[in-house]
Write a protein that holds these residues in place. Structure first.
Motif, PDB file in Angstrom:
ATOM      1  N   ILE A  52     -10.374   6.036   6.410  1.00 26.71           N
ATOM      2  CA  ILE A  52      -9.762   4.808   6.905  1.00 26.71           C
ATOM      3  C   ILE A  52      -9.289   4.201   5.788  1.00 26.71           C
ATOM      4  O   ILE A  52     -10.209   3.494   4.974  1.00 26.71           O
ATOM      5  N   THR A  53      -7.984   3.590   5.825  1.00 26.33           N
ATOM      6  CA  THR A  53      -7.573   2.786   4.573  1.00 26.33           C
ATOM      7  C   THR A  53      -7.166   1.613   5.412  1.00 26.33           C
ATOM      8  O   THR A  53      -6.390   1.544   6.594  1.00 26.33           O
ATOM      9  N   VAL A  54      -7.447   0.274   4.669  1.00 22.94           N
ATOM     10  CA  VAL A  54      -6.896  -1.017   5.137  1.00 22.94           C
ATOM     11  C   VAL A  54      -6.165  -1.745   4.102  1.00 22.94           C
ATOM     12  O   VAL A  54      -7.041  -1.932   3.043  1.00 22.94           O
ATOM     13  N   GLU A  55      -4.797  -1.970   4.251  1.00 22.32           N
ATOM     14  CA  GLU A  55      -4.189  -2.625   2.952  1.00 22.32           C
ATOM     15  C   GLU A  55      -3.727  -3.831   3.249  1.00 22.32           C
ATOM     16  O   GLU A  55      -3.482  -4.395   4.311  1.00 22.32           O
ATOM     17  N   ARG A  56      -3.714  -4.547   2.182  1.00 23.23           N
ATOM     18  CA  ARG A  56      -3.349  -6.132   2.121  1.00 23.23           C
ATOM     19  C   ARG A  56      -2.139  -6.152   1.697  1.00 23.23           C
ATOM     20  O   ARG A  56      -1.933  -5.971   0.463  1.00 23.23           O
ATOM     21  N   ILE A  57      -1.085  -6.686   2.267  1.00 24.08           N
ATOM     22  CA  ILE A  57       0.303  -7.156   2.123  1.00 24.08           C
ATOM     23  C   ILE A  57       0.294  -8.647   1.833  1.00 24.08           C
ATOM     24  O   ILE A  57      -0.064  -9.188   2.767  1.00 24.08           O
ATOM     25  N   GLY A  58       0.489  -9.160   0.721  1.00 28.50           N
ATOM     26  CA  GLY A  58       0.430 -10.667   0.587  1.00 28.50           C
ATOM     27  C   GLY A  58       1.770 -11.339   1.145  1.00 28.50           C
ATOM     28  O   GLY A  58       2.656 -10.658   1.545  1.00 28.50           O
ATOM     29  N   PRO A  59       1.904 -12.787   1.176  1.00 30.96           N
ATOM     30  CA  PRO A  59       2.863 -13.506   1.625  1.00 30.96           C
ATOM     31  C   PRO A  59       4.291 -13.305   0.946  1.00 30.96           C
ATOM     32  O   PRO A  59       5.328 -13.428   1.693  1.00 30.96           O
ATOM     33  N   ASP A  60       4.181 -12.784  -0.237  1.00 35.36           N
ATOM     34  CA  ASP A  60       5.471 -12.286  -0.540  1.00 35.36           C
ATOM     35  C   ASP A  60       5.984 -10.971  -0.410  1.00 35.36           C
ATOM     36  O   ASP A  60       7.018 -10.517  -0.854  1.00 35.36           O
ATOM     37  N   GLY A  61       5.221 -10.081   0.376  1.00 35.22           N
ATOM     38  CA  GLY A  61       5.435  -8.743   0.765  1.00 35.22           C
ATOM     39  C   GLY A  61       5.019  -8.029  -0.238  1.00 35.22           C
ATOM     40  O   GLY A  61       5.209  -6.651   0.082  1.00 35.22           O
ATOM     41  N   GLY A  62       4.296  -8.350  -1.358  1.00 32.79           N
ATOM     42  CA  GLY A  62       3.810  -7.342  -2.019  1.00 32.79           C
ATOM     43  C   GLY A  62       2.400  -6.657  -1.800  1.00 32.79           C
ATOM     44  O   GLY A  62       1.730  -7.331  -1.140  1.00 32.79           O
ATOM     45  N   TRP A  63       2.303  -5.380  -2.011  1.00 33.56           N
ATOM     46  CA  TRP A  63       1.017  -4.496  -1.710  1.00 33.56           C
ATOM     47  C   TRP A  63       0.070  -5.072  -2.857  1.00 33.56           C
ATOM     48  O   TRP A  63       0.133  -4.976  -3.959  1.00 33.56           O
ATOM     49  N   GLN A  64      -1.220  -5.599  -2.269  1.00 31.01           N
ATOM     50  CA  GLN A  64      -2.095  -6.227  -3.379  1.00 31.01           C
ATOM     51  C   GLN A  64      -3.149  -4.947  -3.461  1.00 31.01           C
ATOM     52  O   GLN A  64      -4.193  -5.395  -4.382  1.00 31.01           O
TER      53      GLN A  64
END
Ligand SMILES: Nc1ncnc2c1ncn2[C@@H]1O[C@H](COP(=O)(O)OP(=O)(O)OP(=O)(O)O)[C@@H](O)[C@H]1O
Ligand SMILES: CC(C)(CO)[C@@H](O)C(=O)NCCC(=O)O
Length: 258
Positions: A131-143
């Motif tokens: 199970i992976t949970v990804e964070r995309i920042g306010p600028d749309g970049g994947w962190q």
């Protein structure tokens, strides 16, 4: 217009196969278990009907990718475009080591951001072997994100690491799992399924910290349609073909554009 093409996602449990039309849209998909190599020829013949084609393959499973590459070359199907890590995927990111980060994670993020048209902060949840949970920042970049254990693998791990616990092939059903069990099967179902629900809820909460507006959330993977309603929360968007859609976008986007 380019000819129809194939997109293939090699995971750890299953291979997902898709066909793109002349406009590059996904028009059909199916999944087979990773060990079912005997069916590959038949699937390729069916998907390649009408002439093929170019193939884009994402893999997080190098031995299976090696075997599939041989099968494709043996049938004269190609050229093959490989996505073996996040470094091959045209997605904007802040990863430390994209060459060692899963292509499936990157393609799912690409599909959620570019394909689904989401902007601002977001979260992508994949419920597969892991199970992976990804964070995309306010600028749309994947962190980056978090990697946990998937339902089937948790069952297999409990079986492998104990003398008495069985391995259950399928833990999700139409009926909401029990909170506890008076025998082994419901007890394991409760622990594994609600454990995964708790993990995902906690990660979504932590990955949402400090985001304004609150993040959009897109789900994919074999267990997504079962787990998403249990996790609940705001609008739940499940897209089973997210990684294949990511491949359909990646093949027409140069990697340097990230
Ligand atoms: N027909 C099926 N065969 C195998 N697993 C299935 C099937 N249907 C649903 N699942 C569930 O899907 C999960 C595996 O998900 P998925 O196929 O997305 O994983 P995967 O092939 O390992 O992909 P990835 O490595 O990209 O996560 C298992 O935990 C299982 O419960
Ligand atoms: C995490 C999985 C197993 C999810 O399929 C895959 O993306 C993978 O093997 N990744 C490599 C390590 C990483 O992504 O950091």
């Amino acid at each position: 217009m380019p000819p129809p093409a194939l997109v293939i996602d090699i995971g750890n449990s299953r291979i997902k196969w898709g066909r793109l039309d002349e406009g590059g849209r996904l028009v059909g998909s199916m999944a087979t278990t990773i060990g079912d190599q005997a069916s590959w020829g038949m699937i390729l013949d069916r998907l390649a009907m009408g002439g093929i084609l170019e193939v884009s393959v994402a893999s997080v499973n190098p031995p299976a990718a090696e075997r599939l590459g041989e099968t494709l070359r043996g049938r004269g199907i190609g050229p093959i475009r490989w996505y073996r890590s996040a470094a091959d995927v045209p997605v904007r990111h802040g990863l430390e080591a994209p060459g060692r980060t899963g292509a499936d994670r990157a393609l799912a993020v690409l599909a959620a951001v570019s394909g689904k048209g989401h902007s601002g902060p977001g979260i992508v949840v994949q419920c597969g072997t892991a199970i992976t949970v990804e964070r995309i920042g306010p600028d749309g970049g994947w962190q980056g994100g978090a990697i946990g254990i998937g339902l089937s693998l948790a069952s297999r791990a409990l079986h492998a690491g104990t003398a008495q616990l069985p391995d259950f092939a399928s833990l999700l059903s139409e009926i909401e799992p029990p909170a506890w069990g008076a025998s082994t099967r419901p007890a394991m179902t409760a622990g594994i399924v609600w454990g995964a629900v708790g993990t995902i809820r906690e990660l979504i909460a932590r990955l949402s910290e400090g985001t304004d507006p609150p993040p959009w959330v897109v789900w994919t993977g074999g267990d997504a349609s079962g787990l998403a309603p249990l996790v609940g929360g705001r609008l739940t968007e499940v897209e089973p073909d997210l990684v294949l859609i990511g491949l359909s976008i990646a093949r027409t986007t140069p990697v340097t554009s990230r």
